[in-house]
Design a protein around this motif. Structure first.
Motif, PDB file in Angstrom:
ATOM      1  N   VAL A 132       4.977  -1.970   4.058  1.00 14.63           N
ATOM      2  CA  VAL A 132       6.108  -1.515   4.865  1.00 14.63           C
ATOM      3  C   VAL A 132       7.391  -1.564   4.058  1.00 14.63           C
ATOM      4  CG1 VAL A 132       7.562  -2.074   6.854  1.00 14.63           C
ATOM      5  CG2 VAL A 132       5.071  -2.105   7.078  1.00 14.63           C
ATOM      6  N   LEU A 133       7.604  -2.653   3.323  1.00 14.75           N
ATOM      7  CA  LEU A 133       8.814  -2.788   2.520  1.00 14.75           C
ATOM      8  C   LEU A 133       8.868  -1.710   1.439  1.00 14.75           C
ATOM      9  CD1 LEU A 133      11.387  -4.281   1.755  1.00 14.75           C
ATOM     10  CD2 LEU A 133       9.991  -5.924   0.478  1.00 14.75           C
ATOM     11  N   LEU A 134       7.746  -1.442   0.793  1.00 13.36           N
ATOM     12  CA  LEU A 134       7.734  -0.438  -0.267  1.00 13.36           C
ATOM     13  C   LEU A 134       7.909   0.974   0.311  1.00 13.36           C
ATOM     14  CD1 LEU A 134       7.575   0.088  -3.248  1.00 13.36           C
ATOM     15  CD2 LEU A 134       5.081   0.072  -3.096  1.00 13.36           C
ATOM     16  N   ARG A 135       7.389   1.217   1.502  1.00  3.63           N
ATOM     17  CA  ARG A 135       7.585   2.527   2.119  1.00  3.63           C
ATOM     18  C   ARG A 135       9.074   2.774   2.374  1.00  3.63           C
ATOM     19  NH1 ARG A 135       5.221   1.965   6.733  1.00  3.63           N
ATOM     20  NH2 ARG A 135       3.144   2.309   5.904  1.00  3.63           N
ATOM     21  N   GLU A 136       9.784   1.749   2.820  1.00  2.00           N
ATOM     22  CA  GLU A 136      11.226   1.875   3.035  1.00  2.00           C
ATOM     23  C   GLU A 136      11.941   2.202   1.726  1.00  2.00           C
ATOM     24  OE1 GLU A 136      12.201  -1.864   4.718  1.00  2.00           O
ATOM     25  OE2 GLU A 136      11.379  -1.392   6.712  1.00  2.00           O
ATOM     26  N   GLN A 137      11.527   1.539   0.644  1.00  2.15           N
ATOM     27  CA  GLN A 137      12.145   1.804  -0.650  1.00  2.15           C
ATOM     28  C   GLN A 137      11.783   3.194  -1.162  1.00  2.15           C
ATOM     29  OE1 GLN A 137      11.533  -1.318  -3.506  1.00  2.15           O
ATOM     30  NE2 GLN A 137      12.222  -2.938  -2.124  1.00  2.15           N
ATOM     31  N   ALA A 138      10.546   3.641  -0.889  1.00  2.00           N
ATOM     32  CA  ALA A 138      10.120   4.979  -1.314  1.00  2.00           C
ATOM     33  C   ALA A 138      10.984   6.047  -0.662  1.00  2.00           C
ATOM     34  CB  ALA A 138       8.648   5.191  -0.985  1.00  2.00           C
ATOM     35  N   SER A 150       3.420  11.127  -2.132  1.00  2.00           N
ATOM     36  CA  SER A 150       3.297   9.791  -2.694  1.00  2.00           C
ATOM     37  C   SER A 150       2.191   9.025  -1.993  1.00  2.00           C
ATOM     38  CB  SER A 150       4.626   9.028  -2.564  1.00  2.00           C
ATOM     39  OG  SER A 150       4.945   8.811  -1.199  1.00  2.00           O
ATOM     40  N   VAL A 151       1.735   7.985  -2.656  1.00  2.82           N
ATOM     41  CA  VAL A 151       0.743   7.075  -2.078  1.00  2.82           C
ATOM     42  C   VAL A 151       1.216   5.658  -2.332  1.00  2.82           C
ATOM     43  CG1 VAL A 151      -1.624   6.212  -2.180  1.00  2.82           C
ATOM     44  CG2 VAL A 151      -1.189   8.669  -2.393  1.00  2.82           C
ATOM     45  N   ILE A 152       1.157   4.835  -1.296  1.00  3.39           N
ATOM     46  CA  ILE A 152       1.409   3.408  -1.446  1.00  3.39           C
ATOM     47  C   ILE A 152       0.064   2.700  -1.382  1.00  3.39           C
ATOM     48  CG2 ILE A 152       2.428   1.352  -0.407  1.00  3.39           C
ATOM     49  CD1 ILE A 152       4.744   3.102   0.508  1.00  3.39           C
ATOM     50  N   LEU A 153      -0.263   2.002  -2.440  1.00  3.13           N
ATOM     51  CA  LEU A 153      -1.513   1.265  -2.526  1.00  3.13           C
ATOM     52  C   LEU A 153      -1.234  -0.208  -2.268  1.00  3.13           C
ATOM     53  CD1 LEU A 153      -4.538   1.003  -3.297  1.00  3.13           C
ATOM     54  CD2 LEU A 153      -3.790   0.695  -5.661  1.00  3.13           C
ATOM     55  N   GLY A 154      -1.818  -0.751  -1.225  1.00  2.00           N
ATOM     56  CA  GLY A 154      -1.677  -2.164  -0.912  1.00  2.00           C
ATOM     57  C   GLY A 154      -2.985  -2.891  -1.145  1.00  2.00           C
ATOM     58  N   ILE A 155      -2.899  -4.112  -1.653  1.00  5.33           N
ATOM     59  CA  ILE A 155      -4.105  -4.892  -1.911  1.00  5.33           C
ATOM     60  C   ILE A 155      -3.808  -6.369  -1.696  1.00  5.33           C
ATOM     61  CG2 ILE A 155      -3.612  -5.010  -4.396  1.00  5.33           C
ATOM     62  CD1 ILE A 155      -6.735  -4.835  -4.786  1.00  5.33           C
ATOM     63  N   GLY A 156      -4.741  -7.055  -1.075  1.00  5.14           N
ATOM     64  CA  GLY A 156      -4.590  -8.485  -0.846  1.00  5.14           C
ATOM     65  C   GLY A 156      -5.796  -9.246  -1.361  1.00  5.14           C
ATOM     66  N   PHE A 157      -5.538 -10.314  -2.100  1.00  2.61           N
ATOM     67  CA  PHE A 157      -6.593 -11.152  -2.665  1.00  2.61           C
ATOM     68  C   PHE A 157      -6.558 -12.537  -2.016  1.00  2.61           C
ATOM     69  CE2 PHE A 157      -5.413  -8.245  -6.108  1.00  2.61           C
ATOM     70  CZ  PHE A 157      -6.638  -7.833  -6.612  1.00  2.61           C
ATOM     71  N   ASN A 158      -7.704 -13.041  -1.576  1.00  2.78           N
ATOM     72  CA  ASN A 158      -7.833 -14.435  -1.164  1.00  2.78           C
ATOM     73  C   ASN A 158      -8.187 -15.249  -2.404  1.00  2.78           C
ATOM     74  OD1 ASN A 158      -7.578 -13.482   1.482  1.00  2.78           O
ATOM     75  ND2 ASN A 158      -9.796 -13.417   1.795  1.00  2.78           N
ATOM     76  N   VAL A 159      -7.207 -15.881  -2.998  1.00  4.20           N
ATOM     77  CA  VAL A 159      -7.451 -16.575  -4.273  1.00  4.20           C
ATOM     78  C   VAL A 159      -8.021 -17.970  -4.041  1.00  4.20           C
ATOM     79  CG1 VAL A 159      -6.449 -17.240  -6.489  1.00  4.20           C
ATOM     80  CG2 VAL A 159      -5.564 -15.242  -5.276  1.00  4.20           C
ATOM     81  N   PHE A 160      -7.383 -18.741  -3.157  1.00  6.54           N
ATOM     82  CA  PHE A 160      -7.854 -20.086  -2.810  1.00  6.54           C
ATOM     83  C   PHE A 160      -8.147 -20.145  -1.311  1.00  6.54           C
ATOM     84  CE2 PHE A 160      -4.219 -20.703  -5.872  1.00  6.54           C
ATOM     85  CZ  PHE A 160      -5.003 -20.793  -7.013  1.00  6.54           C
ATOM     86  N   LEU A 161      -8.978 -21.091  -0.909  1.00 10.19           N
ATOM     87  CA  LEU A 161      -9.206 -21.317   0.510  1.00 10.19           C
ATOM     88  C   LEU A 161      -7.952 -21.924   1.138  1.00 10.19           C
ATOM     89  CD1 LEU A 161     -12.806 -22.834   0.589  1.00 10.19           C
ATOM     90  CD2 LEU A 161     -12.109 -20.619   1.526  1.00 10.19           C
TER      91      LEU A 161
END
Length: 276
Positions: free
Chosen positions: A41-47, A153-164
């Motif tokens: 959402v934040l990046l879409r506003e900036q785009a 344009s395309v906004i690519l979002g990705i989330g990683f679960n690094v630790f529990l």
């Protein structure tokens, strides 16, 4: 694992992210925040305000993280890394969003393997699994230019679960969500973010955009599986047959009809412990 209170308040460190950048990524416009509502959402506003291609937002926590199909994406403080990047195009390319999603899945798998030393697999089309648990989700959102009549344009979002998380995942996620690392490690989130961006932009800048497809096929554990194809109208049982050169999934329904799926949602019956 080290006590959660020792690291769950730590923010992503921009200097450490840049430390792991290579030539593909050293010129990116990078913004790092302790917490945002949603990086997409934040990046879409900036785009909309003219942010250049290659703008990247990274956060250590999201209060309203976005998943596919309008779902929320659980994004607690200190245990994951959540990022969005902006891509723009000059020439019409209707397949851009789908290609970016599958390209990101390969890049994410390779980054996870680099940081963890463990195998990561892809559940079509855009979820990353380790040892039967989902550890990463991807969401690509396209924006059309009415003036130009093309996907702008395309906004690519990705989330990683690094630790529990210290208190574990919420009950509704506890059976299917997992973490990339078994114990806390300094700079792991920063390295993972950088490794993902390094690999993604390597594939993105190659003249042949299909050069990553074989790597996608190798990691996708869906083919040959009995699945449910999930649609707004309900679920249809099918057999996942193969992936074509565009990573479309060919399925055969119980009535014998076949279909090539370019996007959508599937569930595996039952979910196996791929990668164990």
């Amino acid at each position: 694992m080290q006590k959660p209170e020792l690291f769950e308040k730590e923010s992503i460190n921009e200097t450490f992210v840049r430390k792991y950048f290579n030539q593909e990524t050293e010129g990116l416009s990078l913004q790092v925040f302790p917490v945002v509502d949603s990086t997409n959402v934040l990046l879409r506003e900036q785009a909309k305000e003219g942010a250049p291609a290659g703008t990247v937002i990274i956060a250590g926590e999201q209060t309203a993280g976005k998943g596919r199909l309008g779902r929320s994406f659980y994004s607690p403080s200190g245990t994951g890394v959540y990022l969005s990047l902006l891509l723009r195009q000059e020439e019409p390319d209707a397949d851009l969003t789908g290609r970016i999603t599958t390209m990101a899945a390969v890049a994410a798998s390779e980054a996870i393997e680099k940081v963890s030393g463990k195998k990561a697999g892809i559940k079509w089309v855009n979820d990353i699994y380790m040892e039967g648990k989902k550890v990463c989700g991807i969401l690509a959102e396209g924006s059309f230019s009415q003036a130009r009549g093309i996907l702008d344009s395309v906004i690519l979002g990705i989330g990683f679960n690094v630790f529990l998380p210290g208190k574990g995942f919420p009950e509704e996620l506890s059976e299917k969500a997992g973490a990339i690392l078994d114990s806390y490690r300094d700079q792991a989130r920063e390295q993972l973010a950088a490794e993902f961006l390094n690999r993604f932009f390597y594939y993105y800048h190659l003249p042949d955009h299909k050069s990553y497809v074989e790597k996608y096929r190798e990691r996708c554990f869906v083919t040959g599986q009995k699945i449910d194809v999930v649609t707004p109208a309900g679920r249809r049982r099918a057999l996942a047959l193969s992936l074509d050169e565009n990573c479309r999934l060919k399925v055969r329904y119980e009535d014998g009809k076949e279909e090539d799926l370019s996007s959508g949602e599937i569930s595996i019956r039952p979910v196996g412990n791929w990668g164990k």
